[in-house]
Scaffold this motif. Structure first.
Motif, mmCIF file in Angstrom:
data_model
loop_
_atom_site.group_PDB
_atom_site.id
_atom_site.type_symbol
_atom_site.label_atom_id
_atom_site.label_comp_id
_atom_site.label_asym_id
_atom_site.label_seq_id
_atom_site.Cartn_x
_atom_site.Cartn_y
_atom_site.Cartn_z
ATOM 1 N N UNK A 6 30.039 31.997 47.986
ATOM 2 C CA UNK A 6 31.460 32.105 48.340
ATOM 3 C C UNK A 6 32.337 31.555 47.207
ATOM 4 N N UNK A 7 31.943 30.418 46.650
ATOM 5 C CA UNK A 7 32.711 29.827 45.555
ATOM 6 C C UNK A 7 32.695 30.737 44.340
ATOM 7 N N UNK A 8 31.547 31.335 44.051
ATOM 8 C CA UNK A 8 31.441 32.255 42.916
ATOM 9 C C UNK A 8 32.288 33.499 43.149
ATOM 10 N N UNK A 9 32.231 34.046 44.375
ATOM 11 C CA UNK A 9 33.045 35.225 44.692
ATOM 12 C C UNK A 9 34.533 34.909 44.591
ATOM 13 N N UNK A 10 34.938 33.739 45.083
ATOM 14 C CA UNK A 10 36.339 33.342 44.988
ATOM 15 C C UNK A 10 36.787 33.172 43.548
ATOM 16 N N UNK A 11 35.909 32.573 42.731
ATOM 17 C CA UNK A 11 36.229 32.395 41.318
ATOM 18 C C UNK A 11 36.363 33.736 40.619
ATOM 19 N N UNK A 12 35.433 34.642 40.875
ATOM 20 C CA UNK A 12 35.500 35.970 40.252
ATOM 21 C C UNK A 12 36.723 36.741 40.711
ATOM 22 N N UNK A 13 37.055 36.625 41.994
ATOM 23 C CA UNK A 13 38.252 37.303 42.495
ATOM 24 C C UNK A 13 39.504 36.718 41.828
ATOM 25 N N UNK A 14 39.572 35.397 41.712
ATOM 26 C CA UNK A 14 40.708 34.760 41.047
ATOM 27 C C UNK A 14 40.825 35.172 39.598
ATOM 28 N N UNK A 15 39.685 35.219 38.886
ATOM 29 C CA UNK A 15 39.703 35.657 37.490
ATOM 30 C C UNK A 15 40.128 37.113 37.366
ATOM 31 N N UNK A 16 39.693 37.950 38.295
ATOM 32 C CA UNK A 16 40.100 39.356 38.275
ATOM 33 C C UNK A 16 41.599 39.509 38.456
ATOM 34 N N UNK A 17 42.157 38.740 39.392
ATOM 35 C CA UNK A 17 43.614 38.792 39.626
ATOM 36 C C UNK A 17 44.358 38.282 38.396
ATOM 37 N N UNK A 18 43.844 37.211 37.779
ATOM 38 C CA UNK A 18 44.470 36.695 36.552
ATOM 39 C C UNK A 18 44.415 37.732 35.434
ATOM 40 N N UNK A 19 43.300 38.426 35.313
ATOM 41 C CA UNK A 19 43.181 39.458 34.274
ATOM 42 C C UNK A 19 44.167 40.591 34.510
ATOM 43 N N UNK A 20 44.331 41.010 35.777
ATOM 44 C CA UNK A 20 45.300 42.062 36.083
ATOM 45 C C UNK A 20 46.724 41.593 35.770
#
Length: 114
Positions: A6-20
């Motif tokens: 869950x923490x990894x998925x949240x981190x990846x989702x946050x990084x994806x939003x930051x990249x967008x």
């Protein structure tokens, strides 16, 4: 293990939003830079045209100097002195406030929706 996923998925989702977000900002800044560059080119072209116009006028006046029959001799007696233009005095603060109060009264008379 599930909490790690869950923490990894949240981190990846946050990084994806930051990249967008960063991609969007980059495109916006590139567009602004392009507009500014076009304005710079337009101002340079206008400056060049103004220099050309000044050179043409200068050539015209130099051509008139070579023809002394077109020039009229003058003297200090023929000079015309003009009086300085009358400048209106600045309005008093009370007059300005009075005009604003009148304007505010008309704003309250405007019906809603208009």
């Amino acid at each position: 293990m599930a909490n790690l996923h869950r923490a990894t998925d949240g981190t990846l989702l946050g990084l994806g939003i930051c990249m967008l977000a960063m991609s969007g900002l980059t495109l916006h800044w590139q567009n602004r830079w392009g507009e500014s560059y076009q304005q710079l080119e337009a101002s340079q072209m206008l400056a060049h045209r103004m220099q050309e116009s000044a050179a043409i006028l200068e050539q015209h006046h130099l051509g008139a100097l070579k023809k002394p029959g077109l020039l009229v001799p003058t003297s200090s007696e023929k000079l015309i002195y003009l009086a300085a233009p009358h400048t209106p005095r600045p309005a008093n603060a009370t007059e300005l406030l009075g005009s604003l109060q009148i304007g505010m009264g008309t704003l309250s008379q405007i019906r809603p929706g208009y």
